[in-house]
Design a protein around this motif. Structure first.
Motif, PDB file in Angstrom:
ATOM      1  N   THR A   5       0.986  -1.131  -0.025  1.00  0.00           N
ATOM      2  CA  THR A   5       0.061   0.194  -0.029  1.00  0.00           C
ATOM      3  C   THR A   5       0.928   1.305   0.025  1.00  0.00           C
ATOM      4  O   THR A   5       1.774   1.426   0.716  1.00  0.00           O
ATOM      5  CB  THR A   5      -0.863  -0.156   1.182  1.00  0.00           C
ATOM      6  OG1 THR A   5      -1.647  -1.038   1.210  1.00  0.00           O
ATOM      7  CG2 THR A   5      -1.905   1.199   1.272  1.00  0.00           C
ATOM      8  N   ILE A   6       0.772   2.324  -0.887  1.00  0.00           N
ATOM      9  CA  ILE A   6       1.221   3.778  -0.950  1.00  0.00           C
ATOM     10  C   ILE A   6       0.108   4.478  -0.458  1.00  0.00           C
ATOM     11  O   ILE A   6      -0.953   4.632  -1.019  1.00  0.00           O
ATOM     12  CB  ILE A   6       1.727   3.626  -2.351  1.00  0.00           C
ATOM     13  CG1 ILE A   6       3.024   2.818  -2.502  1.00  0.00           C
ATOM     14  CG2 ILE A   6       2.371   5.306  -2.479  1.00  0.00           C
ATOM     15  CD1 ILE A   6       4.058   3.331  -3.739  1.00  0.00           C
ATOM     16  N   GLU A  26       1.665   6.949 -12.408  1.00  0.00           N
ATOM     17  CA  GLU A  26       2.427   6.354 -13.606  1.00  0.00           C
ATOM     18  C   GLU A  26       3.080   5.004 -12.864  1.00  0.00           C
ATOM     19  O   GLU A  26       3.310   4.365 -13.633  1.00  0.00           O
ATOM     20  CB  GLU A  26       3.567   7.338 -13.700  1.00  0.00           C
ATOM     21  CG  GLU A  26       3.059   8.486 -14.612  1.00  0.00           C
ATOM     22  CD  GLU A  26       4.142   9.412 -14.870  1.00  0.00           C
ATOM     23  OE1 GLU A  26       5.402   8.848 -15.118  1.00  0.00           O
ATOM     24  OE2 GLU A  26       4.075  10.678 -14.988  1.00  0.00           O
ATOM     25  N   LEU A  27       3.423   5.093 -11.686  1.00  0.00           N
ATOM     26  CA  LEU A  27       4.203   3.955 -11.133  1.00  0.00           C
ATOM     27  C   LEU A  27       3.510   2.877 -11.134  1.00  0.00           C
ATOM     28  O   LEU A  27       3.577   1.618 -11.163  1.00  0.00           O
ATOM     29  CB  LEU A  27       4.672   4.155  -9.701  1.00  0.00           C
ATOM     30  CG  LEU A  27       6.280   5.093  -9.917  1.00  0.00           C
ATOM     31  CD1 LEU A  27       6.545   5.645  -8.291  1.00  0.00           C
ATOM     32  CD2 LEU A  27       7.293   4.496 -10.242  1.00  0.00           C
ATOM     33  N   LYS A  28       2.082   3.125 -10.831  1.00  0.00           N
ATOM     34  CA  LYS A  28       1.076   2.055 -10.828  1.00  0.00           C
ATOM     35  C   LYS A  28       0.827   1.300 -12.085  1.00  0.00           C
ATOM     36  O   LYS A  28       0.237   0.155 -11.958  1.00  0.00           O
ATOM     37  CB  LYS A  28      -0.352   2.520 -10.119  1.00  0.00           C
ATOM     38  CG  LYS A  28      -1.386   1.557  -9.774  1.00  0.00           C
ATOM     39  CD  LYS A  28      -2.389   2.151  -8.847  1.00  0.00           C
ATOM     40  CE  LYS A  28      -3.363   1.345  -8.475  1.00  0.00           C
ATOM     41  NZ  LYS A  28      -3.050  -0.009  -7.924  1.00  0.00           N
ATOM     42  N   THR A  34      -1.609  -0.968  -3.854  1.00  0.00           N
ATOM     43  CA  THR A  34      -3.047  -0.106  -3.450  1.00  0.00           C
ATOM     44  C   THR A  34      -2.606   1.266  -3.217  1.00  0.00           C
ATOM     45  O   THR A  34      -1.733   1.715  -2.430  1.00  0.00           O
ATOM     46  CB  THR A  34      -3.650  -0.631  -2.063  1.00  0.00           C
ATOM     47  OG1 THR A  34      -4.043  -2.179  -2.346  1.00  0.00           O
ATOM     48  CG2 THR A  34      -4.865   0.061  -1.819  1.00  0.00           C
ATOM     49  N   PHE A  35      -3.322   2.275  -3.744  1.00  0.00           N
ATOM     50  CA  PHE A  35      -3.145   3.703  -3.872  1.00  0.00           C
ATOM     51  C   PHE A  35      -4.099   4.305  -2.693  1.00  0.00           C
ATOM     52  O   PHE A  35      -5.291   3.973  -2.919  1.00  0.00           O
ATOM     53  CB  PHE A  35      -3.091   4.428  -4.927  1.00  0.00           C
ATOM     54  CG  PHE A  35      -2.766   5.743  -4.965  1.00  0.00           C
ATOM     55  CD1 PHE A  35      -1.624   6.312  -4.620  1.00  0.00           C
ATOM     56  CD2 PHE A  35      -3.792   6.825  -5.273  1.00  0.00           C
ATOM     57  CE1 PHE A  35      -1.386   7.579  -4.633  1.00  0.00           C
ATOM     58  CE2 PHE A  35      -3.577   7.805  -5.279  1.00  0.00           C
ATOM     59  CZ  PHE A  35      -2.292   8.467  -4.716  1.00  0.00           C
ATOM     60  N   GLU A  36      -3.605   4.842  -1.629  1.00  0.00           N
ATOM     61  CA  GLU A  36      -4.735   5.825  -1.042  1.00  0.00           C
ATOM     62  C   GLU A  36      -4.186   7.222  -0.904  1.00  0.00           C
ATOM     63  O   GLU A  36      -2.785   7.332  -0.718  1.00  0.00           O
ATOM     64  CB  GLU A  36      -4.648   5.405   0.353  1.00  0.00           C
ATOM     65  CG  GLU A  36      -5.007   3.682   0.698  1.00  0.00           C
ATOM     66  CD  GLU A  36      -4.803   3.272   2.235  1.00  0.00           C
ATOM     67  OE1 GLU A  36      -4.035   3.996   2.980  1.00  0.00           O
ATOM     68  OE2 GLU A  36      -5.354   2.298   2.501  1.00  0.00           O
ATOM     69  N   GLU A  37      -5.208   8.063  -1.063  1.00  0.00           N
ATOM     70  CA  GLU A  37      -4.798   9.425  -0.701  1.00  0.00           C
ATOM     71  C   GLU A  37      -5.534  10.178   0.499  1.00  0.00           C
ATOM     72  O   GLU A  37      -6.744   9.807   0.591  1.00  0.00           O
ATOM     73  CB  GLU A  37      -5.268  10.144  -2.198  1.00  0.00           C
ATOM     74  CG  GLU A  37      -5.099  11.778  -2.192  1.00  0.00           C
ATOM     75  CD  GLU A  37      -5.266  12.079  -3.570  1.00  0.00           C
ATOM     76  OE1 GLU A  37      -4.724  13.539  -3.632  1.00  0.00           O
ATOM     77  OE2 GLU A  37      -5.673  11.552  -4.270  1.00  0.00           O
ATOM     78  N   VAL A  38      -4.689  10.877   1.327  1.00  0.00           N
ATOM     79  CA  VAL A  38      -5.306  11.114   2.603  1.00  0.00           C
ATOM     80  C   VAL A  38      -5.059  12.717   2.540  1.00  0.00           C
ATOM     81  O   VAL A  38      -4.096  13.417   2.199  1.00  0.00           O
ATOM     82  CB  VAL A  38      -4.567  10.606   3.788  1.00  0.00           C
ATOM     83  CG1 VAL A  38      -5.176  11.151   4.868  1.00  0.00           C
ATOM     84  CG2 VAL A  38      -4.854   9.121   3.753  1.00  0.00           C
ATOM     85  N   ASP A  39      -6.214  13.429   2.863  1.00  0.00           N
ATOM     86  CA  ASP A  39      -6.137  15.032   2.967  1.00  0.00           C
ATOM     87  C   ASP A  39      -5.876  15.332   4.302  1.00  0.00           C
ATOM     88  O   ASP A  39      -6.724  14.989   5.256  1.00  0.00           O
ATOM     89  CB  ASP A  39      -7.447  15.505   2.505  1.00  0.00           C
ATOM     90  CG  ASP A  39      -7.506  17.115   2.465  1.00  0.00           C
ATOM     91  OD1 ASP A  39      -6.551  17.611   2.983  1.00  0.00           O
ATOM     92  OD2 ASP A  39      -8.514  17.512   1.809  1.00  0.00           O
ATOM     93  N   ILE A  40      -4.574  15.725   4.533  1.00  0.00           N
ATOM     94  CA  ILE A  40      -4.308  16.130   5.573  1.00  0.00           C
ATOM     95  C   ILE A  40      -5.080  17.157   6.477  1.00  0.00           C
ATOM     96  O   ILE A  40      -5.158  17.144   7.871  1.00  0.00           O
ATOM     97  CB  ILE A  40      -2.692  16.540   5.908  1.00  0.00           C
ATOM     98  CG1 ILE A  40      -2.657  17.896   5.226  1.00  0.00           C
ATOM     99  CG2 ILE A  40      -1.930  15.261   5.198  1.00  0.00           C
ATOM    100  CD1 ILE A  40      -1.018  18.510   5.613  1.00  0.00           C
TER     101      ILE A  40
END
Length: 88
Positions: A5-6, A26-28, A34-40
């Motif tokens: 997981t990234i 691009e790397l995916k 698994t790609f996760e995006e978290v808004d801080i």
């Protein structure tokens, strides 16, 4: 074999975050993760922790990059991770 997981810690109106996300997507195309995006900005603790560092990239919970995200470096980390997973 466990799924890698990234996680990308980001916020709105952040050009470096947009570039980091594009790099990870691009790397995916060549790596399975698994790609996760978290808004801080949705969490005070994350804002305090990463506010000056974003974007921040974690690979399976380990911080592997922040600020300018280097595609080659993250690719190397994914390669190392895949090698260690094969040995398990």
């Amino acid at each position: 074999m466990t799924q890698t997981t990234i996680t990308l810690y980001t916020r709105n109106r952040c050009p470096l975050c947009d570039k980091a996300k594009a790099t990870l997507l691009e790397l995916k195309e060549n790596w399975e993760f698994t790609f996760e995006e978290v808004d801080i900005e949705t969490n005070d603790d994350l804002t305090e922790r990463y506010g000056l560092m974003i974007p921040v990239v974690h690979l399976d919970g380990e911080e592997v990059g922040f600020g300018f995200i280097d595609k080659f470096d993250i690719s190397n980390r994914l390669h190392e991770k895949s090698q260690s997973n094969e040995l398990k």
